[in-house]
Write an enzyme that holds these catalytic residues in place. Structure first.
Site, mmCIF file in Angstrom:
data_model
loop_
_atom_site.group_PDB
_atom_site.id
_atom_site.type_symbol
_atom_site.label_atom_id
_atom_site.label_comp_id
_atom_site.label_asym_id
_atom_site.label_seq_id
_atom_site.Cartn_x
_atom_site.Cartn_y
_atom_site.Cartn_z
ATOM 1 N N ASP A 34 0.862 -1.183 0.000
ATOM 2 C CA ASP A 34 0.000 0.000 0.000
ATOM 3 C C ASP A 34 0.902 1.239 0.000
ATOM 4 O OD1 ASP A 34 -1.626 2.131 0.492
ATOM 5 O OD2 ASP A 34 -2.616 1.265 2.262
ATOM 6 N N CYS B 5 -7.915 16.094 -16.580
ATOM 7 C CA CYS B 5 -8.873 16.628 -15.599
ATOM 8 C C CYS B 5 -8.310 17.825 -14.826
ATOM 9 C CB CYS B 5 -9.308 15.539 -14.619
ATOM 10 S SG CYS B 5 -10.400 14.337 -15.362
ATOM 11 N N TYR C 274 -10.805 14.774 -7.930
ATOM 12 C CA TYR C 274 -9.729 14.106 -8.679
ATOM 13 C C TYR C 274 -8.779 15.115 -9.365
ATOM 14 C CZ TYR C 274 -7.772 11.085 -12.414
ATOM 15 O OH TYR C 274 -6.949 10.405 -13.278
ATOM 16 N N ASN D 226 -7.769 10.426 -21.734
ATOM 17 C CA ASN D 226 -8.521 9.167 -21.947
ATOM 18 C C ASN D 226 -7.736 8.051 -22.642
ATOM 19 O OD1 ASN D 226 -11.089 10.095 -20.955
ATOM 20 N ND2 ASN D 226 -11.181 11.347 -22.800
ATOM 21 N N LYS E 158 -14.031 3.191 -18.127
ATOM 22 C CA LYS E 158 -14.191 4.483 -18.806
ATOM 23 C C LYS E 158 -14.993 4.291 -20.087
ATOM 24 C CE LYS E 158 -10.014 5.876 -16.620
ATOM 25 N NZ LYS E 158 -9.527 4.518 -16.321
ATOM 26 N N LYS F 257 -21.404 -2.470 -23.463
ATOM 27 C CA LYS F 257 -22.850 -2.299 -23.678
ATOM 28 C C LYS F 257 -23.264 -2.761 -25.077
ATOM 29 C CE LYS F 257 -23.462 1.675 -20.564
ATOM 30 N NZ LYS F 257 -23.882 3.099 -20.507
ATOM 31 N N GLN G 53 -21.293 15.329 -26.272
ATOM 32 C CA GLN G 53 -20.037 15.719 -25.631
ATOM 33 C C GLN G 53 -18.865 15.088 -26.395
ATOM 34 O OE1 GLN G 53 -22.412 13.710 -24.482
ATOM 35 N NE2 GLN G 53 -21.813 12.437 -22.765
ATOM 36 N N ARG H 63 -14.629 14.111 -27.050
ATOM 37 C CA ARG H 63 -13.399 13.673 -26.368
ATOM 38 C C ARG H 63 -12.384 13.184 -27.394
ATOM 39 N NH1 ARG H 63 -16.015 15.469 -22.866
ATOM 40 N NH2 ARG H 63 -16.438 14.716 -20.768
ATOM 41 N N ARG I 249 -13.441 18.105 -24.832
ATOM 42 C CA ARG I 249 -12.042 18.071 -24.367
ATOM 43 C C ARG I 249 -11.166 17.442 -25.440
ATOM 44 N NH1 ARG I 249 -11.247 15.321 -18.785
ATOM 45 N NH2 ARG I 249 -11.728 17.400 -18.022
HETATM 46 P P1 NAD Z 1 -5.918 1.727 -12.815
HETATM 47 O O1 NAD Z 1 -6.974 1.949 -11.791
HETATM 48 O O2 NAD Z 1 -6.110 0.620 -13.787
HETATM 49 O O3 NAD Z 1 -4.491 1.549 -12.116
HETATM 50 C C1 NAD Z 1 -4.122 2.193 -10.924
HETATM 51 C C2 NAD Z 1 -3.539 1.158 -9.999
HETATM 52 O O4 NAD Z 1 -3.105 1.815 -8.804
HETATM 53 C C3 NAD Z 1 -4.563 0.095 -9.586
HETATM 54 O O5 NAD Z 1 -4.135 -1.191 -9.930
HETATM 55 C C4 NAD Z 1 -4.666 0.273 -8.080
HETATM 56 O O6 NAD Z 1 -4.838 -0.948 -7.368
HETATM 57 C C5 NAD Z 1 -3.327 0.913 -7.749
HETATM 58 N N1 NAD Z 1 -3.369 1.590 -6.450
HETATM 59 C C6 NAD Z 1 -4.386 2.328 -5.930
HETATM 60 N N2 NAD Z 1 -4.083 2.720 -4.696
HETATM 61 C C7 NAD Z 1 -2.854 2.212 -4.406
HETATM 62 C C8 NAD Z 1 -2.024 2.259 -3.273
HETATM 63 N N3 NAD Z 1 -2.401 2.900 -2.155
HETATM 64 N N4 NAD Z 1 -0.823 1.625 -3.319
HETATM 65 C C9 NAD Z 1 -0.443 0.949 -4.437
HETATM 66 N N5 NAD Z 1 -1.199 0.864 -5.535
HETATM 67 C C10 NAD Z 1 -2.393 1.503 -5.527
HETATM 68 O O7 NAD Z 1 -5.751 3.124 -13.580
HETATM 69 P P2 NAD Z 1 -4.954 3.458 -14.923
HETATM 70 O O8 NAD Z 1 -5.963 3.737 -15.958
HETATM 71 O O9 NAD Z 1 -3.901 2.445 -15.161
HETATM 72 O O10 NAD Z 1 -4.289 4.854 -14.510
HETATM 73 C C11 NAD Z 1 -2.935 4.974 -14.101
HETATM 74 C C12 NAD Z 1 -2.636 6.433 -13.789
HETATM 75 O O11 NAD Z 1 -2.927 7.235 -14.948
HETATM 76 C C13 NAD Z 1 -3.461 7.020 -12.643
HETATM 77 O O12 NAD Z 1 -2.688 7.939 -11.928
HETATM 78 C C14 NAD Z 1 -4.560 7.774 -13.375
HETATM 79 O O13 NAD Z 1 -5.087 8.812 -12.590
HETATM 80 C C15 NAD Z 1 -3.811 8.283 -14.582
HETATM 81 N N6 NAD Z 1 -4.718 8.594 -15.708
HETATM 82 C C16 NAD Z 1 -5.348 7.586 -16.371
HETATM 83 C C17 NAD Z 1 -6.198 7.910 -17.430
HETATM 84 C C18 NAD Z 1 -6.915 6.833 -18.206
HETATM 85 O O14 NAD Z 1 -7.651 7.159 -19.136
HETATM 86 N N7 NAD Z 1 -6.732 5.570 -17.896
HETATM 87 C C19 NAD Z 1 -6.405 9.251 -17.791
HETATM 88 C C20 NAD Z 1 -5.751 10.232 -17.070
HETATM 89 C C21 NAD Z 1 -4.891 9.903 -16.040
#
Ligand code: NAD
Length: 331
Positions: free
Chosen positions: A59, A125, A154, A183, A197, A205, A225, A227, A291
Site C-alpha cells: 500500500d 482533468c 480528482y 482518456n 471508462k 454495452k 459531448q 473527447r 475536451r
Molecule cells: P488503474 O486503476 O487501472 O491503475 C491504478 C492502480 O493503482 C490500480 O491497480 C490500483 O490498485 C493501484 N493503487 C491504488 N491505490 C494504491 C495504493 N495505495 N498503493 C499501491 N497501488 C495503488 O488506472 P490506470 O488507468 O492504469 O491509470 C494509471 C494512472 O494514470 C493514474 O494515476 C490515473 O489517474 C492516470 N490517468 C489515467 C487515465 C486513463 O484514461 N486511464 C487518464 C488520465 C490519467
C-alpha cells in the site's frame, strides 16, 4: 537492447492496473531488466503479471512502504491511484483526493533514496473547466490549466501533485516528469464494475445489447459531448519518451482525433456489425462538454505524438473485451 537499459533499476507503482501493467511489459521489451512492480492489490487481481519483474503487494499510501518500494531504484513511474471513469470520480471525490498520500509519500521516499528520475501520471482533468464548455473545443494547451479550476476532487489532487513534482525538482533536485493523459483505452483494462471508462463501457454495452432482443444502448448525457481517446500502446511509448527527455514542465499526452460520444458509439457499432437504438440518460455523470489535446508542445519536444487511429485501437479493444466476456473472465 542497450546496456544502459539493463543497468537502470525501475519502479512501476500501480503495476497491477491498466497502464502500469502495459508499461512493465513495454519497458521489458526495451531492455529494462530490473523492474520492481508494485500495487496495493493481491497479485492474483493484477490485470497483467510480468513474471520477470519483482512483483510486490504494497500500500503506497504508507510512507514506510514507499521507502521499501524505492530502495535501490533509479527511476520511478508513479501510476498508482484510486480512480476510474467519470462515474467513479464524480461519486468518490474524497477517495480520489486521498491519492495525495501516495503521491506525497512516494516523492519523499524517492528523494530520500536518491532516485534519479520520477514520472507522474497526471490527467486532462487538471484543465480549467470553463475552457471545456463546448463540444467543438480547440485542443487544450498546457497553460490552460491556469487560472486553476479543475475537475472537483480528482482534478484538484492531480494539479496539486503536479505542483509537488515541480517543487521537489526545484527545491530538492529530484528530476521529475509530468504527463497529462487524455482518456487512455485498450485491452487489459476495466470494462465493468463501476471504474470503467467510456470506450470500454460502451464496447461492453454494445456486446450486451447484441444478446438482448430490444437492441438498445444507454448513453450517458446527450451523446454530443466530445473527447479524444489514446490507445494504450501510444500511451506507454509516450511515457518512456517523456521520462528520458528534458521536458521539465507538464505536457499533454493524448490524441487530437476529436469525436463525440455518438460518433464513438457509431465506430463500435461498425466494428460489431450492429445498429442499436440509443437511449440517452441525461442525469448520468457526463463530465465536461468538450475536451481535446493540443500536442504542439509534445511534438516540439519529441518530434512524435500518439498515432493509432481510433478505429484501429477500438477494434483491438473490442475483440479483447468480447473474448473476456465470452470466457467469463473479469480481466
Ligand atoms: P488503474 O486503476 O487501472 O491503475 C491504478 C492502480 O493503482 C490500480 O491497480 C490500483 O490498485 C493501484 N493503487 C491504488 N491505490 C494504491 C495504493 N495505495 N498503493 C499501491 N497501488 C495503488 O488506472 P490506470 O488507468 O492504469 O491509470 C494509471 C494512472 O494514470 C493514474 O494515476 C490515473 O489517474 C492516470 N490517468 C489515467 C487515465 C486513463 O484514461 N486511464 C487518464 C488520465 C490519467
Amino acid at each position: 537492447m542497450s546496456k544502459k537499459n539493463r543497468s537502470i533499476r525501475v519502479l512501476v507503482a500501480g503495476a497491477g492496473g491498466f497502464i502500469g501493467g502495459h508499461l512493465v511489459k513495454y519497458l521489458h521489451s526495451l531492455g529494462f531488466e530490473q523492474i520492481r512492480a508494485v500495487d496495493i492489490k493481491p497479485l492474483s487481481e493484477w490485470y497483467q503479471l510480468d513474471e520477470q519483474a519483482e512483483n510486490l503487494q504494497l500500500d503506497l499510501s504508507e510512507l514506510a512502504n514507499c521507502r521499501q518500494a524505492t530502495q535501490d531504484i533509479d527511476e520511478v513511474y508513479n501510476l498508482a491511484a484510486d480512480m476510474g471513469g467519470m462515474g467513479y470520480i464524480e461519486k468518490h471525490k474524497a477517495l480520489c483526493m486521498l491519492n495525495v498520500l501516495i503521491n506525497t509519500h512516494l516523492l519523499l521516499a524517492a528523494r530520500d533514496n536518491q532516485v534519479k528520475r520520477f514520472f507522474y501520471a497526471s490527467s486532462a482533468c487538471v484543465y480549467n473547466i470553463d475552457r471545456q464548455q463546448s463540444p467543438d473545443i480547440q485542443g487544450l494547451k498546457e497553460n490552460d490549466a491556469y487560472p486553476a479550476n479543475p475537475e472537483d476532487g480528482y482534478g484538484w489532487e492531480k494539479l496539486f501533485a503536479e505542483r509537488m513534482c515541480r517543487h521537489f525538482s526545484e527545491d530538492f533536485g529530484l528530476e521529475t516528469r509530468v504527463a497529462r493523459f487524455h482518456n487512455v483505452y485498450g485491452p487489459h483494462g476495466e470494462y465493468q464494475g463501476g471504474r470503467e471508462k467510456a470506450p470500454a463501457a460502451l464496447i461492453r454495452k454494445v456486446l450486451e445489447a447484441q444478446k438482448d432482443s430490444r437492441k438498445t444502448i444507454e448513453i450517458w448525457g446527450d451523446g454530443l459531448q466530445s473527447r479524444t481517446f489514446m490507445y494504450i500502446d501510444d500511451c506507454v511509448k509516450g511515457i518512456e519518451l517523456i521520462m528520458h527527455h528534458e521536458i521539465k514542465e507538464p505536457v499533454n499526452l493524448g490524441t487530437s482525433e476529436l469525436v463525440t460520444i455518438n460518433q464513438l458509439v457509431g465506430l463500435i457499432e461498425d466494428i460489431a456489425g450492429v445498429k442499436l437504438q440509443r437511449k440517452y440518460n441525461l442525469s448520468a455523470p457526463k463530465g465536461v462538454r468538450g475536451r481535446s489535446s493540443d500536442n504542439t508542445l509534445l511534438r516540439q519536444h519529441l518530434n512524435w505524438e500518439p498515432q493509432t487511429p481510433l478505429r484501429e485501437g477500438l477494434r483491438a479493444t473490442y475483440h479483447w473485451i468480447a473474448s473476456q466476456m465470452k470466457s467469463g473472465v473479469k480481466t
